[in-house]
Design a protein around this motif. Structure first.
Motif, PDB file in Angstrom:
ATOM      1  N   LEU A  68      46.654  72.222  66.516  1.00  0.00           N
ATOM      2  CA  LEU A  68      46.292  73.588  66.111  1.00  0.00           C
ATOM      3  C   LEU A  68      47.416  74.203  65.277  1.00  0.00           C
ATOM      4  O   LEU A  68      47.162  74.915  64.297  1.00  0.00           O
ATOM      5  N   VAL A  80      39.140  79.010  68.669  1.00  0.00           N
ATOM      6  CA  VAL A  80      39.202  78.086  69.801  1.00  0.00           C
ATOM      7  C   VAL A  80      38.505  78.680  71.021  1.00  0.00           C
ATOM      8  O   VAL A  80      38.751  79.832  71.386  1.00  0.00           O
ATOM      9  N   HIS A  82      37.677  77.636  75.078  1.00  0.00           N
ATOM     10  CA  HIS A  82      38.001  76.618  76.075  1.00  0.00           C
ATOM     11  C   HIS A  82      37.227  76.789  77.378  1.00  0.00           C
ATOM     12  O   HIS A  82      36.800  77.890  77.727  1.00  0.00           O
ATOM     13  N   ASN A 124      43.747  80.223  79.901  1.00  0.00           N
ATOM     14  CA  ASN A 124      43.770  80.888  78.600  1.00  0.00           C
ATOM     15  C   ASN A 124      45.212  81.156  78.184  1.00  0.00           C
ATOM     16  O   ASN A 124      45.636  80.834  77.060  1.00  0.00           O
ATOM     17  N   LEU A 127      47.351  78.005  77.185  1.00  0.00           N
ATOM     18  CA  LEU A 127      47.200  77.534  75.804  1.00  0.00           C
ATOM     19  C   LEU A 127      47.863  78.505  74.820  1.00  0.00           C
ATOM     20  O   LEU A 127      48.561  78.082  73.891  1.00  0.00           O
ATOM     21  N   VAL A 128      47.674  79.802  75.038  1.00  0.00           N
ATOM     22  CA  VAL A 128      48.284  80.788  74.137  1.00  0.00           C
ATOM     23  C   VAL A 128      49.808  80.649  74.160  1.00  0.00           C
ATOM     24  O   VAL A 128      50.464  80.635  73.106  1.00  0.00           O
ATOM     25  N   ALA A 138      48.836  83.130  68.040  1.00  0.00           N
ATOM     26  CA  ALA A 138      47.618  82.933  68.830  1.00  0.00           C
ATOM     27  C   ALA A 138      47.365  84.190  69.651  1.00  0.00           C
ATOM     28  O   ALA A 138      48.302  84.843  70.095  1.00  0.00           O
ATOM     29  N   ALA A 140      45.225  85.875  72.910  1.00  0.00           N
ATOM     30  CA  ALA A 140      44.433  85.627  74.120  1.00  0.00           C
ATOM     31  C   ALA A 140      43.181  86.493  74.105  1.00  0.00           C
ATOM     32  O   ALA A 140      43.270  87.720  73.983  1.00  0.00           O
ATOM     33  N   VAL A 181      42.005  82.567  71.005  1.00  0.00           N
ATOM     34  CA  VAL A 181      41.810  81.592  72.081  1.00  0.00           C
ATOM     35  C   VAL A 181      40.909  82.260  73.114  1.00  0.00           C
ATOM     36  O   VAL A 181      41.305  83.175  73.827  1.00  0.00           O
TER      37      VAL A 181
END
Ligand code: X2W
Length: 297
Positions: A68, A80, A82, A124, A127-128, A138, A140, A181
């Motif tokens: 990414l 994105v 998830h 969440n 990943l952020v 990125a 959230a 995300v």
């Protein structure tokens, strides 16, 4: 080094690996330029929706973050979305809640929902934070995108059916060139949070955005044939019936292909669905050969 730093060190190393892998799988730099030009000319909303399964967040976070990051480095912003299936299995079991699914959907009691919300928020943020620690922008978006109603309250409990999509948080994130995300939590008009299956949420998001590329990132790296080998490509207009008649097509696979066929029917002919693994995302997007399984209609 803590766990996150370790992951990110691997991710930085992997970003270099991504470039090397990409260059070695191309005929010439012209190929990557062609794709880059095509993607850059699209409206930001229409580039790509990338669905990330919970298993990928658990097992391939470093590869995911570097893939990414690579896209942001070349000026592209994927959207994105998830899931968190395996993490939910684990946390719910730890709380003594026995797993029950109907048609692949998790029966969600009020007690389970508390855990579902917490786990989705944690995944969440994970990943952020992984992205931000690589200096990748990125945002959230754990909830607020999927406006939902109860799918079947009697049978499934607090499970949502997507009624509409609120694009505002996604658009704000894209406007700041930041990767949104998004978690697959739904919300009713009354503000009740509901559990929404992440593949279903991804499909609804795709219907609303009509993106050029739809990518499902999975641990298997594609749809597998009877011998466990990744199928290169499926052309639904010529191969659908034949594929569905194969003895090795199991229930889960059948459902997945049917869902993709339904989805593609609602999209422009230029759109395609790819199923690949995080480390091969750039190869899928920027080379003729691609990676994983490409599905067209
Ligand atoms: C899913 C949401 C998570 C999910 C669940 O509770 O497992 C329903 O079944 P993956 O990792 O993408 O499978 N929700 C209603 O779909 O995550």
């Amino acid at each position: 080094m803590n766990a996150l730093e370790n992951t990110m060190d691997t991710a930085k190393h992997n970003t270099r690996k991504t470039i090397v892998r990409l260059l070695s799988s191309m005929g010439s730099a012209k190929e990557i330029q062609q794709y880059l030009k095509r993607f850059s000319e699209l409206d930001a909303k229409r580039f790509a929706v990338v669905k990330v399964g919970g298993a990928v967040l658990r097992d391939e976070l470093a590869d995911l973050a570097s893939s990414l990051t690579f896209l942001q480095q070349v000026g592209l912003t994927p959207i994105v979305l998830h899931g968190a299936g395996p993490q939910l299995d684990e946390e719910l079991a730890a709380a003594g809640i026995v797993k029950q699914t109907v048609g692949g959907l998790r029966v969600t009691s009020p007690k389970a929902l508390g855990i579902v919300r917490r786990v989705f928020m944690q995944q969440n943020l994970k990943l952020v934070e992984a992205l931000q620690s690589m200096d990748t922008r990125a945002t959230a978006v754990p909830s607020g995108v999927f406006m939902a109603s109860y799918l079947d309250r009697e049978t499934l409990g607090l499970v949502g059916k997507v009624e509409s999509i609120n694009l505002a948080p996604i658009e704000a994130s894209l406007h700041a060139n930041s990767i949104p995300v998004i978690a697959s939590l739904g919300e009713t008009d009354e503000g009740q949070i509901l559990n929404v299956n992440a593949d279903v949420a991804a499909n609804e998001l795709v219907r609303a955005l009509q993106p050029y590329k739809i990518v499902f990132l999975t641990g298997t790296g594609g749809l597998l044939d009877g011998e466990g080998k990744v199928i290169d490509s499926i052309n639904l207009s010529t191969e659908f019936e034949q594929l569905m008649a194969q003895p090795w097509i199991n229930g889960g696979m059948r459902l997945k292909i049917e869902q993709i066929a339904d989805l593609l029917a609602d999209l422009p002919l230029t759109s395609s669905v790819s199923i690949t693994r995080p480390s091969e995302l750039a190869k899928e997007l920027f080379t003729h050969k691609g990676s994983g399984t490409l599905v067209r209609r």
